[in-house]
Design an enzyme around this catalytic site. Sequence first.
Site, short mmCIF file in Angstrom:
data_model
loop_
_atom_site.label_atom_id
_atom_site.label_comp_id
_atom_site.label_asym_id
_atom_site.label_seq_id
_atom_site.Cartn_x
_atom_site.Cartn_y
_atom_site.Cartn_z
N CYS A 290 8.49 -1.51 6.74
CA CYS A 290 8.92 -1.83 5.36
C CYS A 290 8.03 -2.95 4.85
O CYS A 290 8.48 -4.07 4.63
CB CYS A 290 10.38 -2.25 5.32
SG CYS A 290 11.53 -1.10 6.13
N ALA A 291 6.75 -2.66 4.66
CA ALA A 291 5.73 -3.71 4.50
C ALA A 291 5.85 -4.46 3.18
O ALA A 291 5.50 -5.64 3.12
CB ALA A 291 4.34 -3.11 4.64
N ASP B 229 11.49 -4.86 8.25
CA ASP B 229 11.91 -5.95 7.36
C ASP B 229 12.61 -5.27 6.18
O ASP B 229 12.01 -5.01 5.16
CB ASP B 229 10.69 -6.75 6.91
CG ASP B 229 11.04 -7.96 6.08
OD1 ASP B 229 12.25 -8.28 5.96
OD2 ASP B 229 10.13 -8.59 5.53
N ASP C 210 4.57 10.33 3.91
CA ASP C 210 4.38 11.67 4.48
C ASP C 210 3.79 11.62 5.89
O ASP C 210 4.01 12.53 6.69
CB ASP C 210 3.45 12.50 3.59
CG ASP C 210 4.09 12.86 2.26
OD1 ASP C 210 5.33 12.87 2.20
OD2 ASP C 210 3.36 13.10 1.29
N CYS D 138 15.98 -11.02 4.75
CA CYS D 138 16.03 -12.35 4.15
C CYS D 138 17.45 -12.55 3.61
O CYS D 138 17.66 -12.86 2.45
CB CYS D 138 14.97 -12.54 3.07
SG CYS D 138 14.99 -11.31 1.75
#
Length: 390
Positions: free
Chosen positions: A226-227, A288, A274, A341
């Site tokens: 989850c960059a 994240d 994909d 967070c």
Amino acid sequence: MTPAARAAAAIEVLDRWLAGMPAEQALTNWARSSRFAGSGDRHAVRDLVFQAIRCRRSHAAFGGAETGRGLILGGQRDRGEDPAAIFTGEGHAPAPLTDAERDSGHAPSGAEALDCPEWLWPRLQTSLGADAAPVMAAQRQRADVHLRVNSLRATPTEALAALAAENIICAPHPLADTALSVIEGGRRVAQSRAYLEGLVELQDAASQAVVAALPLRPGMRVLDYCAGGGGKALAMAARTGGPVAAHDADPRRMRDLPARAGRAGAAITLLSPDHVANSGPWDLVLTDVPCSGSGSWRRAPEGKWLLTAERLTELARLQDGILDRASALLGPGGVLAYATCSLLSCENGDRIAAFLARHPGWTVKAQRQFTPLDGGDGFFVAVLTREISD
């Protein structure tokens, strides 16, 4: 602009925000229609607006109304300032206080004084215990500026010297070896040589501590699942010295990552949704996950007032699904890292417990909750591994 004119501008922006316009859009609209305002004026108005948003409940209480005017008046009373110096009606100043406004307002108490949504306060008390009140009090203040020293380009000593040469004064931060706290010159960082040449990146100290908690080593196959903007992917690449793959369900969030990686000298490979499903096996996958953002409300205070109980339930389902999918991408002995967070146990420890119940054989190797009392944003991190069957 005079302080009074800046206050009047903040009132205008806040009224638009209270009517439903995002604060950044309201500030941009005001700036475009106020070409006379210099950079110092724009920064000052921005600070007034975001401090009023952080302290929406308490300032409305002190000011006697949840309006732009009431929030600015309440902020002055909260700081012990004389409203008569600002509300003069002279020039571009706000109109003088009415008799009703002079008699209005009350000292807030409880969750109102802590600028916490009433429905959320019991959940924060359950999650944080005795730290709930001091944590939420800290969330009423603007966050410090933190930098990450990019070890691919510089040592902390070299970065400190380069920043000092441009009158940006920093000090080491205790949460991570790479973390610096900006003491003076925070608004000059993005134009500094140290930043433009990749010696440092803007990144919260607790976010850096999350990466420091991961068992990274050179040669690992690492995926940031989850960059988002890629801050943690860059930090992981600096630690491993090798390539890191970055993926996000919305690839548009990663649009600036190639340029950031080039500046940092980091090897980052972007994976589309994909392709990520068949990309493993990985040695370490960091999730994240999307969350309430409750640990970063000093930086993004609008989220505090938009969050609902229904959204928390939706987020829990999303977080569980990400953990399930990410765990399937790991090879034997792989490491699954979960980060938010958030300050809320329903997004943190509860999600890990639910994952362990669904997936026997996994073990928590490390787990930590950071809060603003540690000197950074509120972050949670858990590191899990799976038993290798014979």
